[in-house]
Design a protein around this motif. Structure first.
Motif, short mmCIF file in Angstrom:
data_model
loop_
_atom_site.label_atom_id
_atom_site.label_comp_id
_atom_site.label_asym_id
_atom_site.label_seq_id
_atom_site.Cartn_x
_atom_site.Cartn_y
_atom_site.Cartn_z
N LYS A 21 44.35 51.23 36.76
CA LYS A 21 43.90 50.65 36.83
C LYS A 21 43.72 50.54 38.64
O LYS A 21 42.71 49.68 39.31
N ASN A 22 44.15 50.72 39.40
CA ASN A 22 43.98 50.10 41.06
C ASN A 22 44.88 51.69 41.32
O ASN A 22 45.37 52.76 41.36
N ARG A 104 33.20 51.06 35.58
CA ARG A 104 33.88 50.02 35.56
C ARG A 104 33.92 49.14 36.50
O ARG A 104 33.26 47.84 36.71
N ARG A 105 32.62 49.44 38.22
CA ARG A 105 32.65 49.06 38.68
C ARG A 105 30.95 47.82 38.48
O ARG A 105 31.33 46.73 39.14
N GLU A 122 32.33 38.83 39.29
CA GLU A 122 33.31 39.09 40.02
C GLU A 122 34.64 38.78 39.95
O GLU A 122 35.59 39.26 40.83
N GLU A 125 37.43 42.40 39.11
CA GLU A 125 38.63 42.84 40.03
C GLU A 125 40.20 42.29 39.93
O GLU A 125 41.27 42.66 40.08
N ASP A 129 45.82 42.11 36.90
CA ASP A 129 46.39 42.17 38.33
C ASP A 129 47.80 41.91 38.82
O ASP A 129 47.85 42.42 39.35
#
Length: 168
Positions: A21-22, A104-105, A122, A125, A129
């Motif tokens: 994921k990151n 994803r973006r 937006e 993201e 997290d």
């Protein structure tokens, strides 16, 4: 054989990239793969030197003695086909990576996985997290911020819990 190993490495790399994921978890996974590869090399070296028993040393000697030679009739000497197959596999993997990256973006992958989670693109993201962001993300439709708010929600149901007020 080398082409098959290369295809396996590409496939495993693609799976690792798709599951992360990151960037930090991606780097940690590749470091873990590197460490496992190095351990494999050390074990092979030790087995070759007889440090892991004579039976393993004998097996390593047999493996090292294998020679792959092309056949003289030309049936195995198809470098052109191998390069084409490798090129096709590499292209398909690259295109798959592009599709996943752009979905994803753009948020398409998120909205496909969480169709009832109505948040602005937006905000995607900050979803899942590691921090409970609350608000529209802390709903059942958004899976409680992808699981980030589960501990906090459980803590608010149990007043004695030490998790109240934590931002986990």
């Amino acid at each position: 054989l080398k082409i098959m190993i290369a295809i396996d490495v590409l496939a495993i790399s693609l799976l690792v990239i798709l599951q992360n994921k990151n960037v930090m978890s991606l780097i940690m996974d590749f470091v873990a793969l590197f460490v496992i590869s190095e351990i494999d090399e050390v074990v092979f070296f030790l087995a070759d030197r007889g440090r892991l028993g004579q039976n393993l040393s004998h097996i390593v000697s047999q493996v090292k003695a294998v020679e792959l030679t092309p056949r003289s009739d030309g049936k195995c000497n198809r470098v052109g086909r191998r390069l084409i197959v490798l090129g096709v596999v590499g292209t398909v993997m690259f295109l798959g990576w592009l599709v996943v990256t752009f979905s994803r973006r753009s948020g398409a992958m998120f909205y496909r996985n969480y169709p009832d989670c109505r948040i602005p693109t937006e905000m995607i993201e900050i979803f899942m997290d590691g921090n409970c962001d609350g608000g529209a993300l802390n709903t059942t439709a958004c899976a409680f911020d992808g699981g980030d708010c589960v501990d906090l929600n459980n803590a608010t149901e149990t007043p004695d819990s030490s998790l109240i007020g934590s931002n986990r």
